[in-house]
Design a protein around this motif. Structure first.
Motif, PDB file in Angstrom:
ATOM      1  N   TYR A  96      42.984  58.810  49.045  1.00  0.00           N
ATOM      2  CA  TYR A  96      43.372  57.680  49.890  1.00  0.00           C
ATOM      3  C   TYR A  96      42.984  56.353  49.249  1.00  0.00           C
ATOM      4  O   TYR A  96      43.746  55.387  49.294  1.00  0.00           O
ATOM      5  CB  TYR A  96      42.761  57.809  51.293  1.00  0.00           C
ATOM      6  CG  TYR A  96      43.241  59.030  52.052  1.00  0.00           C
ATOM      7  CD1 TYR A  96      44.581  59.400  52.077  1.00  0.00           C
ATOM      8  CD2 TYR A  96      42.348  59.827  52.754  1.00  0.00           C
ATOM      9  CE1 TYR A  96      45.018  60.517  52.773  1.00  0.00           C
ATOM     10  CE2 TYR A  96      42.766  60.949  53.460  1.00  0.00           C
ATOM     11  CZ  TYR A  96      44.107  61.290  53.465  1.00  0.00           C
ATOM     12  OH  TYR A  96      44.539  62.387  54.159  1.00  0.00           O
ATOM     13  N   GLN A  97      41.821  56.300  48.626  1.00  0.00           N
ATOM     14  CA  GLN A  97      41.414  55.066  47.948  1.00  0.00           C
ATOM     15  C   GLN A  97      42.352  54.755  46.788  1.00  0.00           C
ATOM     16  O   GLN A  97      42.730  53.596  46.596  1.00  0.00           O
ATOM     17  CB  GLN A  97      39.962  55.170  47.475  1.00  0.00           C
ATOM     18  CG  GLN A  97      38.989  55.093  48.641  1.00  0.00           C
ATOM     19  CD  GLN A  97      37.538  55.266  48.238  1.00  0.00           C
ATOM     20  OE1 GLN A  97      37.206  56.093  47.394  1.00  0.00           O
ATOM     21  NE2 GLN A  97      36.660  54.487  48.867  1.00  0.00           N
ATOM     22  N   TYR A 130      44.023  52.677  50.341  1.00  0.00           N
ATOM     23  CA  TYR A 130      43.308  52.662  51.612  1.00  0.00           C
ATOM     24  C   TYR A 130      41.876  52.196  51.378  1.00  0.00           C
ATOM     25  O   TYR A 130      41.262  52.533  50.368  1.00  0.00           O
ATOM     26  CB  TYR A 130      43.305  54.059  52.259  1.00  0.00           C
ATOM     27  CG  TYR A 130      44.642  54.404  52.870  1.00  0.00           C
ATOM     28  CD1 TYR A 130      44.868  54.247  54.224  1.00  0.00           C
ATOM     29  CD2 TYR A 130      45.681  54.858  52.064  1.00  0.00           C
ATOM     30  CE1 TYR A 130      46.105  54.539  54.773  1.00  0.00           C
ATOM     31  CE2 TYR A 130      46.923  55.155  52.607  1.00  0.00           C
ATOM     32  CZ  TYR A 130      47.124  54.992  53.967  1.00  0.00           C
ATOM     33  OH  TYR A 130      48.353  55.273  54.504  1.00  0.00           O
ATOM     34  N   GLU A 131      41.378  51.436  52.321  1.00  0.00           N
ATOM     35  CA  GLU A 131      40.006  50.951  52.253  1.00  0.00           C
ATOM     36  C   GLU A 131      39.226  51.496  53.436  1.00  0.00           C
ATOM     37  O   GLU A 131      39.748  51.582  54.558  1.00  0.00           O
ATOM     38  CB  GLU A 131      39.979  49.426  52.287  1.00  0.00           C
ATOM     39  CG  GLU A 131      40.653  48.800  51.082  1.00  0.00           C
ATOM     40  CD  GLU A 131      40.625  47.276  51.108  1.00  0.00           C
ATOM     41  OE1 GLU A 131      40.137  46.689  52.103  1.00  0.00           O
ATOM     42  OE2 GLU A 131      41.098  46.684  50.123  1.00  0.00           O
ATOM     43  N   ILE A 132      37.981  51.861  53.163  1.00  0.00           N
ATOM     44  CA  ILE A 132      37.116  52.327  54.244  1.00  0.00           C
ATOM     45  C   ILE A 132      36.896  51.167  55.202  1.00  0.00           C
ATOM     46  O   ILE A 132      36.654  50.035  54.794  1.00  0.00           O
ATOM     47  CB  ILE A 132      35.792  52.875  53.685  1.00  0.00           C
ATOM     48  CG1 ILE A 132      36.077  54.126  52.845  1.00  0.00           C
ATOM     49  CG2 ILE A 132      34.810  53.178  54.817  1.00  0.00           C
ATOM     50  CD1 ILE A 132      34.881  54.707  52.128  1.00  0.00           C
ATOM     51  N   MET A 192      39.809  54.835  57.458  1.00  0.00           N
ATOM     52  CA  MET A 192      40.401  54.029  56.389  1.00  0.00           C
ATOM     53  C   MET A 192      41.646  53.329  56.910  1.00  0.00           C
ATOM     54  O   MET A 192      42.249  53.761  57.892  1.00  0.00           O
ATOM     55  CB  MET A 192      40.735  54.926  55.193  1.00  0.00           C
ATOM     56  CG  MET A 192      39.535  55.723  54.693  1.00  0.00           C
ATOM     57  SD  MET A 192      39.878  56.786  53.293  1.00  0.00           S
ATOM     58  CE  MET A 192      39.576  55.603  51.980  1.00  0.00           C
TER      59      MET A 192
END
Length: 150
Positions: free
Chosen positions: A122-123, A127-129, A145
């Motif tokens: 995801y990163q 995507y960011e936490i 995320m």
């Protein structure tokens, strides 16, 4: 060669892989499984994908509306022997494209803190936490995320 089929959660192939996903998560989540399971009901998902390789269902994913303009990615799973082939990436990319078509401008998701491969994927996809949302607020074993998709 893989193909992606847009469908709903009541498709037989989607349902079969959900059973595999739930069995996998039951082991991974341990005693927390009942808590998570209550939020992962797969029936009535109108935006579901099944990924096929040579006509065999090898992966799934879906999204549902979290709030206006925000799609929540749900039920991501790839059959273990088909992992590391780009299937999950293809599913997420197609879910985002579908969500954009339906005028969503961001996507959110929740995954378990032990799912390092998923978090890494995801990163890599942007995507960011973020702070845990909704029912996952304050849940230490959840990683939430977010990504802008417009």
């Amino acid at each position: 060669m893989i193909t992606l089929k847009r469908t709903t959660s009541d498709t037989e192939d989607f349902g079969k892989l959900v059973l595999e996903l739930d069995a996998y998560l039951k082991v991974l989540d341990g005693e927390d499984h009942a808590f998570y399971a209550q939020f992962n009901k797969s029936n009535l998902l109108k935006n579901a994908l099944v990924c096929y390789e040579n006509n065999v269902a090898v992966g799934i994913g879906a999204y549902k509306e979290f709030e206006s303009n925000v799609a929540e990615i749900k039920r991501m799973y790839t059959v273990p022997e088909y992992r590391a082939k780009g299937i999950a990436k293809a599913i997420v990319t197609e879910l985002e494209a579908w969500a954009k078509e339906e005028n969503y401008t961001s996507a959110i998701l929740e995954t378990g803190f032990l799912q390092h491969d998923a978090i890494g994927l995801y990163q890599k996809l942007g995507y960011e936490i973020t702070e845990n949302f909704g029912q996952y607020s304050g849940v230490a074993t959840s990683v939430c995320m977010k990504k802008i998709i417009k």
